[in-house]
Design an enzyme around this catalytic site. Structure first.
Site, mmCIF file in Angstrom:
data_model
loop_
_atom_site.group_PDB
_atom_site.id
_atom_site.type_symbol
_atom_site.label_atom_id
_atom_site.label_comp_id
_atom_site.label_asym_id
_atom_site.label_seq_id
_atom_site.Cartn_x
_atom_site.Cartn_y
_atom_site.Cartn_z
ATOM 1 N N GLY A 49 -24.780 -99.903 -61.384
ATOM 2 C CA GLY A 49 -23.860 -100.866 -60.784
ATOM 3 C C GLY A 49 -24.490 -101.996 -59.983
ATOM 4 N N GLU A 103 -27.304 -100.963 -53.053
ATOM 5 C CA GLU A 103 -26.220 -100.273 -53.748
ATOM 6 C C GLU A 103 -25.069 -101.235 -54.007
ATOM 7 O OE1 GLU A 103 -25.119 -97.968 -55.443
ATOM 8 O OE2 GLU A 103 -25.457 -95.967 -54.647
ATOM 9 N N ASP A 104 -24.371 -101.029 -55.091
ATOM 10 C CA ASP A 104 -23.198 -101.854 -55.380
ATOM 11 C C ASP A 104 -22.056 -101.531 -54.421
ATOM 12 O OD1 ASP A 104 -22.906 -99.314 -56.472
ATOM 13 O OD2 ASP A 104 -22.059 -100.000 -58.366
ATOM 14 N N ASP A 107 -18.586 -95.579 -51.554
ATOM 15 C CA ASP A 107 -17.208 -95.090 -51.616
ATOM 16 C C ASP A 107 -17.133 -93.858 -50.710
ATOM 17 O OD1 ASP A 107 -14.589 -94.858 -52.632
ATOM 18 O OD2 ASP A 107 -15.239 -93.586 -54.277
ATOM 19 N N LYS A 135 -16.232 -99.137 -48.707
ATOM 20 C CA LYS A 135 -14.844 -98.697 -48.508
ATOM 21 C C LYS A 135 -14.824 -97.675 -47.379
ATOM 22 C CE LYS A 135 -13.420 -98.718 -53.398
ATOM 23 N NZ LYS A 135 -13.145 -97.779 -54.520
ATOM 24 N N PHE A 156 -9.662 -99.351 -56.303
ATOM 25 C CA PHE A 156 -10.685 -99.444 -57.337
ATOM 26 C C PHE A 156 -10.975 -100.899 -57.692
ATOM 27 C CE2 PHE A 156 -12.406 -99.270 -61.640
ATOM 28 C CZ PHE A 156 -13.358 -98.281 -61.495
ATOM 29 N N ASP A 163 -18.231 -101.135 -63.199
ATOM 30 C CA ASP A 163 -17.519 -100.906 -64.456
ATOM 31 C C ASP A 163 -16.263 -100.052 -64.302
ATOM 32 O OD1 ASP A 163 -18.957 -98.456 -63.902
ATOM 33 O OD2 ASP A 163 -18.475 -97.854 -65.946
ATOM 34 N N ARG A 169 -18.626 -104.832 -66.473
ATOM 35 C CA ARG A 169 -19.806 -105.150 -65.655
ATOM 36 C C ARG A 169 -20.202 -106.620 -65.765
ATOM 37 N NH1 ARG A 169 -21.932 -100.262 -63.952
ATOM 38 N NH2 ARG A 169 -21.905 -98.539 -65.427
#
Ligand code: 5GP
Ligand code: MG
Length: 180
Positions: A49, A103-104, A107, A135, A156, A163, A169
């Protein structure tokens, strides 16, 4: 809603534009350029990601910097411990280095929380975490995040490297799952 897209079976609406992302990524790069002036940090980008975020950020770094890539795979184990996360490809010696994990999205925090001890074990001289998205409402594992581009609600998101079941992506901006 204009700009709505469909990926697999779900609809997504535009969320964060390419311009806003670029602005924040440049701002992060400027901060890193200042914080690591005179140093030579090694960025560890977590695939898949983070590839777009990492590539964009790297273009705006003016300090001497290195980058390597790892992939974190999670398996549903047969043991009661559930998921086991395996780091693949950390082939660079990080002992005594200034490390920044890219990191993308954070969560639950589970992925990064399991990976960080592996990095710490190799005794880098410093260790920071930089993320595109966080988040906080979803984060249950304790984690110190040093640099965040966007704090977002627990919904989301898709695009800019992230993705939905393999697709999306390539989108240059971020989308959010459309709720009916
Ligand atoms: P965590 O371990 O922090 O719960 O999340 C790990 C991974 O879940 C992220 O690196 C990302 O691949 C995926 N993920 C979490 N939230 C989202 C989201 O909103 N959209 C997408 N596309 N992936 C997500
Ligand atoms: Mg990820």
């Amino acid at each position: 809603m204009p700009g709505t897209i469909k990926v697999h079976d779900k609809e997504f609406v535009p969320y964060i534009s390419q311009e806003e992302i670029t602005y924040k990524v440049k701002e992060l790069a400027a901060q890193l350029n200042a914080d690591y002036a005179g140093k030579r940090p090694l960025f560890i980008s977590v695939l898949n990601g983070s590839f777009m975020f990492s590539a964009d950020l790297f273009k705006y770094l003016t300090i001497d910097a290195e980058i390597c890539f790892i992939k974190l795979a999670s398996y549903k184990g047969t043991k009661s411990t559930g998921h086991v996360i395996t780091a693949i490809g950390l082939d660079t010696d990080i002992t005594g280095r200034d490390i920044i994990i890219l990191e993308d999205i954070i969560d639950t925090g589970k992925t990064i929380n399991q990976f960080l001890p592996q990095v710490r074990n190799q005794q880098p001289s410093s260790l920071k975490v930089a993320v595109l998205l966080h988040k906080p409402e979803a984060t249950v594992f304790p984690i110190d995040i040093d640099y965040v581009c966007f704090t977002i609600p627990n919904k989301f998101v898709l695009g800019y490297g992230l993705d939905y079941d393999g697709l999306g992506r390539n989108l240059g901006q971020l989308y959010q799952l459309k709720l009916d």
